[in-house]
Scaffold this motif. Structure first.
Motif, short mmCIF file in Angstrom:
data_model
loop_
_atom_site.label_atom_id
_atom_site.label_comp_id
_atom_site.label_asym_id
_atom_site.label_seq_id
_atom_site.Cartn_x
_atom_site.Cartn_y
_atom_site.Cartn_z
N ASP A 248 0.83 -1.21 0.00
CA ASP A 248 0.00 0.00 0.00
C ASP A 248 0.86 1.26 0.00
N ALA A 249 2.15 1.11 -0.35
CA ALA A 249 3.07 2.25 -0.17
C ALA A 249 2.81 3.35 -1.20
N GLU A 250 2.79 4.57 -0.68
CA GLU A 250 2.71 5.74 -1.57
C GLU A 250 4.11 6.26 -1.89
N TYR A 251 4.99 6.04 -0.92
CA TYR A 251 6.37 6.52 -1.07
C TYR A 251 7.31 5.32 -0.96
N LYS B 159 3.33 7.37 -5.28
CA LYS B 159 3.35 8.81 -5.58
C LYS B 159 4.76 9.32 -5.85
N LEU B 160 5.73 8.63 -5.21
CA LEU B 160 7.10 9.12 -5.31
C LEU B 160 8.08 7.97 -5.02
N PHE B 161 9.16 7.92 -5.80
CA PHE B 161 10.28 7.02 -5.49
C PHE B 161 11.43 7.86 -4.97
N LEU B 162 12.05 7.40 -3.89
CA LEU B 162 13.25 8.07 -3.40
C LEU B 162 14.39 7.05 -3.41
N THR B 163 15.32 7.27 -4.31
CA THR B 163 16.46 6.36 -4.41
C THR B 163 17.59 6.88 -3.54
N ALA B 164 18.12 6.00 -2.69
CA ALA B 164 19.22 6.41 -1.81
C ALA B 164 20.45 5.56 -2.10
N GLU B 165 21.56 6.22 -2.31
CA GLU B 165 22.80 5.51 -2.64
C GLU B 165 23.99 6.18 -1.98
N LEU B 166 25.08 5.42 -1.86
CA LEU B 166 26.33 5.98 -1.35
C LEU B 166 27.18 6.44 -2.53
N ASN B 167 26.59 7.29 -3.35
CA ASN B 167 27.28 7.86 -4.50
C ASN B 167 26.51 9.11 -4.93
N SER B 168 26.88 9.70 -6.05
CA SER B 168 26.24 10.96 -6.44
C SER B 168 25.03 10.74 -7.34
N GLY B 169 24.55 9.49 -7.43
CA GLY B 169 23.33 9.24 -8.21
C GLY B 169 23.59 8.38 -9.41
N GLN B 170 23.65 7.07 -9.21
CA GLN B 170 23.94 6.17 -10.33
C GLN B 170 22.76 5.25 -10.62
N MET B 171 22.38 4.42 -9.62
CA MET B 171 21.24 3.52 -9.86
C MET B 171 19.97 4.32 -10.16
N VAL B 172 19.90 5.53 -9.62
CA VAL B 172 18.70 6.35 -9.83
C VAL B 172 18.39 6.50 -11.32
N GLY C 51 9.01 8.09 -16.47
CA GLY C 51 8.22 9.30 -16.25
C GLY C 51 6.88 9.08 -15.57
N LYS C 52 6.56 7.83 -15.26
CA LYS C 52 5.25 7.56 -14.63
C LYS C 52 5.16 8.17 -13.25
N VAL C 53 6.29 8.26 -12.58
CA VAL C 53 6.28 8.76 -11.21
C VAL C 53 7.56 9.57 -11.00
N ASN C 54 7.49 10.53 -10.08
CA ASN C 54 8.66 11.34 -9.79
C ASN C 54 9.70 10.48 -9.04
N VAL C 55 10.95 10.52 -9.53
CA VAL C 55 12.02 9.76 -8.89
C VAL C 55 13.05 10.74 -8.33
N LYS D 54 14.55 13.76 4.38
CA LYS D 54 14.55 14.06 2.95
C LYS D 54 13.16 13.76 2.36
N LEU D 55 12.61 12.62 2.77
CA LEU D 55 11.29 12.24 2.26
C LEU D 55 10.23 13.25 2.70
N GLU D 56 10.30 13.62 3.99
CA GLU D 56 9.30 14.58 4.50
C GLU D 56 9.38 15.91 3.76
N ASN D 57 10.60 16.36 3.48
CA ASN D 57 10.77 17.60 2.72
C ASN D 57 10.14 17.49 1.34
N LEU D 58 10.38 16.35 0.71
CA LEU D 58 9.83 16.15 -0.64
C LEU D 58 8.31 16.12 -0.61
N ILE D 59 7.77 15.48 0.44
CA ILE D 59 6.30 15.39 0.55
C ILE D 59 5.70 16.79 0.76
#
Lengths: 359, 298
Positions: free
Chosen positions: A250-253, A303-316, A325-329, A348-353
């Motif tokens: 049932d996750a929205e985030y 509603k939203l995907f939040l990808t977290a990694e120990l890098n500057s954004g690769q798997m994202v 484009g179906k959902v904000n990542v 971070k998630l709360e800020n985005l919400i």
């Protein structure tokens, strides 16, 4: 079944012995030297005249990976391990191994970079592991453990997948999973060894010579070989996608994370739930093949995907390609060997919400 | 072309055809053709595939390929031999040698061979490497493999240039020798001196038999054959690495005819790279070899 308290690197080394690894070639580098140390101590105990098992400290990672090439080409179950700078040195050899379709297991206990970087955990080698890494068009099967148990389990799985597809398999771990101690249970798996009639074991009269090569000098022939490899990668994408979902029904985030980051995001999802946010976590276990299809399905309802990694954004980038484009990542990363705590990610998630609600 | 030159060519052509006629009409020629019985004095070893080779005319590679395969056949070890040929002119060696083989990355042949031999210690493993491969990009692997005393044979073709990439300077290029990347001659103040690999590695306890040979004339070919035969045979002893350096030629990149290139070896190459054995097995070791017999796996 036997349960022990072990370091990730040691669990991986013990699993290699139990999975029937015939040879290990490696070179010391932090934070994974325990693998070589453990095997240098343990493998000789299992080596007999009838079944020779080898552990050898090579003069470099370059030599290690080429020893792996030779032994894999001779039909044996072989592995090496290293950490980021050493894995960079191995890339040429890995490309040859992929080109020559040799099954083997390569372990990268990822530290933070670039360059010498630091010995603390990192996930900056995601692109290198999943997009080829060396020269030419090829793929590794990439398994990302997030516990000491998986450090052991994926050795069995990795060897089996390597043999099944005649393809190198990489376990992409990190400095924390390699160094931490946890419970690990052995004895869950059977060892499957496959026949390798293509191996260079000496040519009996009954067959023509076998040769191992990645060289196809005529473009027409190399293209045929390339297409064959692509077909194999498609087959792997069809059969071998693995992932884990936590509270996603049932996750929205949805947090998307692998390895160490996934452990942190798991906790972050629990904290968020306590705060009344419908959060869940999606963990790719295979980074190639990437679980794009399932992520795309989840994007229908989230509603939203939040990808977290120990890098500057690769798997994202792969997550964005998957959801198309179906959902904000969104992305949250820490660098340089710094590891976020779950609260940081929840913030971070709360800020985005809140931004989402404003707009 | 001048009139004089043309006349010379015509004369030469005429001489050749006259000589050929004379040979065909001679009694000796008739006698040979009329002979009823033949005895085989030479044939291609069955370990060498019956295909055309890609090597340039006059190149030593094809000859050395044949010598190794003859040695394999004579020792009766075709089923037990695994070869490794890395990047270089001989990267296609597996197209010619009828034994199991692995192609290796540039410089990595001895690491690949280590991987094979450690797991298949009863097999005969050899590498076939050029000077750029073994002495430049692969020098670390070369030294460490020999220092571990890996029980393999390394065949080292030293022709002082990178052949496959068309004639660049190699670590063994002679001082003053012109190549495409040392167009004014190898300047030792910039590039140092040619590496004498055989002498270098003979210092390592892991090396068992080290010799430098050539194939530019019949006597040299016979000695090289003997060296390869011995070196392969020594693998039975498990005493360390055997290293056969062969001074090769490279007519195409030396910009010489094959004959000129053979003379260049005698006139220049051997002055820097003297021929002969550099390190020999001890008498005790050889005694042991005789006890093991000839046809057993090593």
């Amino acid at each position: 079944m036997e349960t022990k308290l072990m370091k990730g690197n040691e669990a991986l080394a013990e699993a290699a012995i139990q999975a029937g690894c015939d040879a290990y070639f490696g070179y010391p580098i932090t934070p994974q030297s325990e693998v070589l140390e453990y095997l240098a101590r343990e493998i000789p105990k299992y080596s007999t005249k009838e079944h020779i098992r080898v552990v050898l400290q090579a003069e470099s990672e370059i030599a290690s990976i080429n020893m792996v090439y030779g032994a894999a080409g001779a039909g044996f179950r072989v592995m090496t391990s290293s950490s980021s700078p050493g894995i960079s040195l191995m890339q040429e050899g890995i490309s040859y191994i992929a080109g020559a379709e040799l099954p083997c297991l390569i372990v990268n206990v990822n530290r933070a970079g670039p360059g010498l970087g630091t010995i603390q955990p990192g996930q900056g080698d995601y692109f290198q592991a999943t997009k080829g890494g060396g020269h030419g068009d090829y793929k590794l099967i990439v398994l990302a453990p997030s516990s000491v148990q998986e450090m052991a389990d994926f050795v069995f799985l990795g060897f089996d997948l390597a043999d099944k597809y005649r393809n190198p398999v990489m376990i992409l771990s990190d400095g924390a999973i390699g160094q931490m101690m946890e419970k690990v249970t052995f004895g869950k798996y059977n060892v499957h060894k496959t026949e390798k009639p293509w191996a260079t074991t000496g040519k009996p009269e009954s067959r023509g010579r076998n040769y191992i090569t990645s060289l196809h000098i005529q473009p027409e022939k190399l293209e045929v070989h390339n297409l064959k490899l692509i077909e194999k990668y498609k087959e792997i994408e069809k059969n071998e996608v693995r992932y884990e979902e936590i509270m996603t029904e049932d996750a929205e985030y949805i947090f998307v994370a692998y390895g160490l980051s996934a452990r942190i995001c798991h906790k972050a999802a629990i904290i968020a739930r306590e705060k009344g946010i419908k959060a869940g976590m999606f963990r790719p276990v295979t980074l190639f093949p990437f679980p794009s299809k399932r992520l795309n399905e989840l994007a229908e309802t989230a509603k939203l995907f939040l990808t977290a990694e120990l890098n500057s954004g690769q798997m994202v980038e792969d997550v964005r390609l998957a959801v198309n484009g179906k959902v904000n990542v969104e992305f949250y990363g820490r660098l340089g060997g710094m590891v976020p705590n779950p609260e940081e990610i929840v913030n971070k998630l709360e800020n985005l919400i809140s931004k989402e609600n404003v707009s | 072309m001048s009139a004089e030159e043309l006349t010379l060519i015509e004369k030469t052509d005429k001489n050749i055809s006259e000589e050929a006629d004379a040979l065909t009409n001679s009694d000796a020629a008739v006698n040979i053709c009329d002979a009823d019985e033949y005895s085989v004095v030479y044939e291609r070893p069955h370990t060498l595939l019956d295909v055309n080779m890609h090597y340039c005319p006059g190149c030593a590679h094809s000859l050395v390929h044949k010598l190794i395969m003859e040695a394999v056949e004579e020792l009766g070890i075709q089923e037990d031999t695994i070869g490794v040929a890395p990047v270089g002119c001989a990267v296609f060696a597996y197209d010619y040698m009828n034994v199991d083989m692995q192609e290796a990355a540039h410089g990595r042949a001895t690491a690949v061979a280590t991987g094979i031999k450690r797991l298949l210690p009863d097999k005969y493993v050899f590498t076939y490497q050029g000077d750029g491969d073994l002495a430049a990009i692969g020098i670390a692997e070369t030294i460490h493999t020999i220092n571990r005393g890996e029980n393999i044979l390394i065949v080292f073709i030293n022709n002082a240039v990178y052949g496959m990439t068309s004639g660049q300077m190699a670590p063994t290029t002679l001082a003053g020798m012109k190549t495409t990347t040392s167009p004014f001659g190898r300047d030792t103040s910039v590039y140092g001196y040619p590496i004498k690999v055989s002498e270098l590695i003979s210092q390592l306890p892991g090396s068992f038999y080290v010799t430098r040979q050539a194939v530019n004339k019949n006597t040299a070919v016979r000695k090289t054959k003997k060296a390869i035969l011995n070196a392969l045979n020594y693998q039975k002893l498990n005493k360390g690495t055997c290293f056969v350096e062969i001074i090769g030629n490279c007519p195409s990149n030396w910009k010489m005819t094959p004959l000129e290139s053979n003379d260049f070896i005698d006139e220049h190459m051997v002055k820097t790279f003297p021929l002969g054995d550099v390190k020999l097995p001890g008498a005790e070791d050889l005694k042991q070899l005789n006890q093991t017999g000839d046809k057993q796996p090593c």
